[in-house]
Design a protein around this motif. Structure first.
Motif, mmCIF file in Angstrom:
data_model
loop_
_atom_site.group_PDB
_atom_site.id
_atom_site.type_symbol
_atom_site.label_atom_id
_atom_site.label_comp_id
_atom_site.label_asym_id
_atom_site.label_seq_id
_atom_site.Cartn_x
_atom_site.Cartn_y
_atom_site.Cartn_z
ATOM 1 N N THR A 166 7.557 12.768 -8.712
ATOM 2 C CA THR A 166 6.972 11.595 -9.367
ATOM 3 C C THR A 166 7.578 10.304 -8.830
ATOM 4 N N ILE A 167 8.894 10.282 -8.662
ATOM 5 C CA ILE A 167 9.565 9.090 -8.128
ATOM 6 C C ILE A 167 9.152 8.853 -6.685
ATOM 7 N N LEU A 168 9.125 9.916 -5.893
ATOM 8 C CA LEU A 168 8.760 9.802 -4.478
ATOM 9 C C LEU A 168 7.334 9.288 -4.319
ATOM 10 N N GLY A 169 6.398 9.872 -5.059
ATOM 11 C CA GLY A 169 5.000 9.490 -4.927
ATOM 12 C C GLY A 169 4.663 8.167 -5.575
ATOM 13 N N GLY A 170 5.247 7.904 -6.756
ATOM 14 C CA GLY A 170 4.936 6.671 -7.477
ATOM 15 C C GLY A 170 5.327 5.425 -6.712
ATOM 16 N N ALA A 171 6.475 5.471 -6.052
ATOM 17 C CA ALA A 171 6.926 4.310 -5.275
ATOM 18 C C ALA A 171 5.989 4.034 -4.108
ATOM 19 N N ARG A 172 5.423 5.089 -3.525
ATOM 20 C CA ARG A 172 4.501 4.899 -2.400
ATOM 21 C C ARG A 172 3.205 4.242 -2.865
ATOM 22 N N ILE A 173 2.793 4.505 -4.095
ATOM 23 C CA ILE A 173 1.602 3.845 -4.633
ATOM 24 C C ILE A 173 1.859 2.346 -4.763
ATOM 25 N N LEU A 174 2.999 2.000 -5.342
ATOM 26 C CA LEU A 174 3.365 0.586 -5.495
ATOM 27 C C LEU A 174 3.492 -0.085 -4.131
ATOM 28 N N TYR A 175 4.073 0.610 -3.180
ATOM 29 C CA TYR A 175 4.236 0.094 -1.813
ATOM 30 C C TYR A 175 2.874 -0.188 -1.178
ATOM 31 N N ALA A 176 1.938 0.754 -1.326
ATOM 32 C CA ALA A 176 0.606 0.572 -0.744
ATOM 33 C C ALA A 176 -0.146 -0.561 -1.425
ATOM 34 N N MET A 177 -0.012 -0.681 -2.738
ATOM 35 C CA MET A 177 -0.660 -1.778 -3.461
ATOM 36 C C MET A 177 -0.106 -3.122 -3.008
ATOM 37 N N ALA A 178 1.215 -3.183 -2.803
ATOM 38 C CA ALA A 178 1.837 -4.435 -2.377
ATOM 39 C C ALA A 178 1.378 -4.828 -0.987
ATOM 40 N N GLN A 179 1.215 -3.854 -0.119
ATOM 41 C CA GLN A 179 0.727 -4.146 1.227
ATOM 42 C C GLN A 179 -0.697 -4.688 1.203
ATOM 43 N N SER A 180 -1.431 -4.334 0.166
ATOM 44 C CA SER A 180 -2.812 -4.823 0.045
ATOM 45 C C SER A 180 -2.880 -6.213 -0.567
ATOM 46 N N GLY A 181 -1.727 -6.797 -0.884
ATOM 47 C CA GLY A 181 -1.715 -8.166 -1.387
ATOM 48 C C GLY A 181 -1.197 -8.334 -2.780
ATOM 49 N N GLY A 182 -0.778 -7.232 -3.415
ATOM 50 C CA GLY A 182 -0.301 -7.345 -4.784
ATOM 51 C C GLY A 182 1.047 -8.037 -4.888
ATOM 52 N N SER A 183 1.992 -7.657 -4.049
ATOM 53 C CA SER A 183 3.323 -8.257 -4.069
ATOM 54 C C SER A 183 3.994 -7.988 -2.736
ATOM 55 N N SER A 184 4.297 -9.032 -2.009
ATOM 56 C CA SER A 184 4.883 -8.857 -0.688
ATOM 57 C C SER A 184 6.283 -8.264 -0.749
ATOM 58 N N LYS A 185 6.999 -8.477 -1.859
ATOM 59 C CA LYS A 185 8.361 -7.978 -1.968
ATOM 60 C C LYS A 185 8.410 -6.458 -1.996
ATOM 61 N N ALA A 186 7.441 -5.833 -2.627
ATOM 62 C CA ALA A 186 7.443 -4.372 -2.728
ATOM 63 C C ALA A 186 6.791 -3.709 -1.530
ATOM 64 N N GLY A 187 6.086 -4.490 -0.708
ATOM 65 C CA GLY A 187 5.352 -3.905 0.402
ATOM 66 C C GLY A 187 6.102 -3.911 1.705
ATOM 67 N N ALA A 188 7.398 -3.616 1.657
ATOM 68 C CA ALA A 188 8.207 -3.599 2.876
ATOM 69 C C ALA A 188 9.102 -2.381 2.884
ATOM 70 N N LEU A 189 9.349 -1.879 4.097
ATOM 71 C CA LEU A 189 10.277 -0.768 4.279
ATOM 72 C C LEU A 189 11.653 -1.326 4.587
ATOM 73 N N SER A 190 12.677 -0.704 4.029
ATOM 74 C CA SER A 190 14.033 -1.223 4.187
ATOM 75 C C SER A 190 14.987 -0.110 4.589
ATOM 76 N N GLY A 191 16.116 -0.509 5.137
ATOM 77 C CA GLY A 191 17.161 0.439 5.456
ATOM 78 C C GLY A 191 16.893 1.217 6.724
ATOM 79 N N LYS A 192 17.906 1.973 7.148
ATOM 80 C CA LYS A 192 17.770 2.794 8.348
ATOM 81 C C LYS A 192 16.717 3.877 8.177
ATOM 82 N N SER A 193 16.558 4.364 6.959
ATOM 83 C CA SER A 193 15.608 5.448 6.714
ATOM 84 C C SER A 193 14.175 4.964 6.597
#
Length: 230
Positions: free
Chosen positions: A190-217
């Motif tokens: 649930t944690i793994l999948g739910g965050a990807r939904i928020l990430y995809a929504m942010a990339q579509s214009g919802g929130s630029s802060k959540a639509g970015a990949l961070s860290g070495k991983s």
């Protein structure tokens, strides 16, 4: 507006403190934090943990079911309650087992990170759902054969009741641990999948802060933390 710290306010603060200290599910929040950190460590790490948290309970469930069907002990065969089948009864039963199958589309949430998606996504959707259905039916038949419909109705949590019947109190404890592992697998998924939904929504214009990949991983760390805070 100025507020007086009178006895009413003091009582309210005590109520809030009592809720935060006594009623807040600290165990659940701790697990949430730990699995969030696990996902921040990277998709490979969380994916490996997810694999083992899935394989171990599945293997135990399957082996137990097969063992019961091959040589079921003489269980608590109690006559089933004399109730007619009704639409309402079927709806209640459906509600109880819904979450057995509700994870079937979760692969879609991480589709952008799946290797060979044209092959593996349909394979996961069809193969995963078929396997879960087969395993669920196998376990249910094994429980009915062992406990009977009446015993099953009065068993509460059927898996632990059956394990205790076979192996005593220790068997019930072991099976409860196995169920806990299955629950942890669900939490991680649930944690793994739910965050990807928020990430995809942010990339579509919802929130630029959540639509970015961070860290070495290269995982959506901001989306994970926003989800955890929520």
């Amino acid at each position: 507006l100025p507020l007086k710290f009178d006895w009413a306010w003091r009582t309210d603060l005590q109520t809030v403190r009592g809720f935060l200290v006594d009623r807040l599910p600290l165990g659940a929040l701790t697990l949430l934090l730990l699995f969030t950190l696990l996902n921040i460590a990277g998709g490979k790490v969380s994916g490996s943990v997810q694999t083992w948290l899935t394989i171990v309970p599945t293997a135990v469930f399957a082996l137990l079911a097969i063992a019961l069907l091959v040589g079921a002990p003489e269980g608590k065969q109690i006559a089933a309650p004399g109730r007619d089948i009704s639409v309402w009864g079927l709806l209640v039963a459906y509600d109880a087992i819904y979450f057995t199958y509700s994870g079937w589309p979760n692969i879609i949430y991480v589709a952008g990170e799946v290797e060979k998606p044209s092959r593996n996504i349909p394979l996961s959707l069809l193969g995963g759902t078929s396997f879960v259905t087969l395993l669920y039916l196998l376990i249910c038949v094994a429980f009915v054969v062992t406990l009977g419909m009446g015993g099953l109705a009065k068993a509460g949590e059927a898996g632990t009741a059956t394990a205790m019947l076979l192996f005593g109190k220790m068997g019930g404890v072991v099976f409860a641990v196995v169920i806990l592992l299955a629950i942890l697998a669900s939490v991680n998924a649930t944690i793994l999948g739910g965050a990807r939904i928020l990430y995809a929504m942010a990339q579509s214009g919802g929130s630029s802060k959540a639509g970015a990949l961070s860290g070495k991983s290269q995982v959506p760390i901001r989306a994970l933390w926003i989800q955890t805070a929520w």
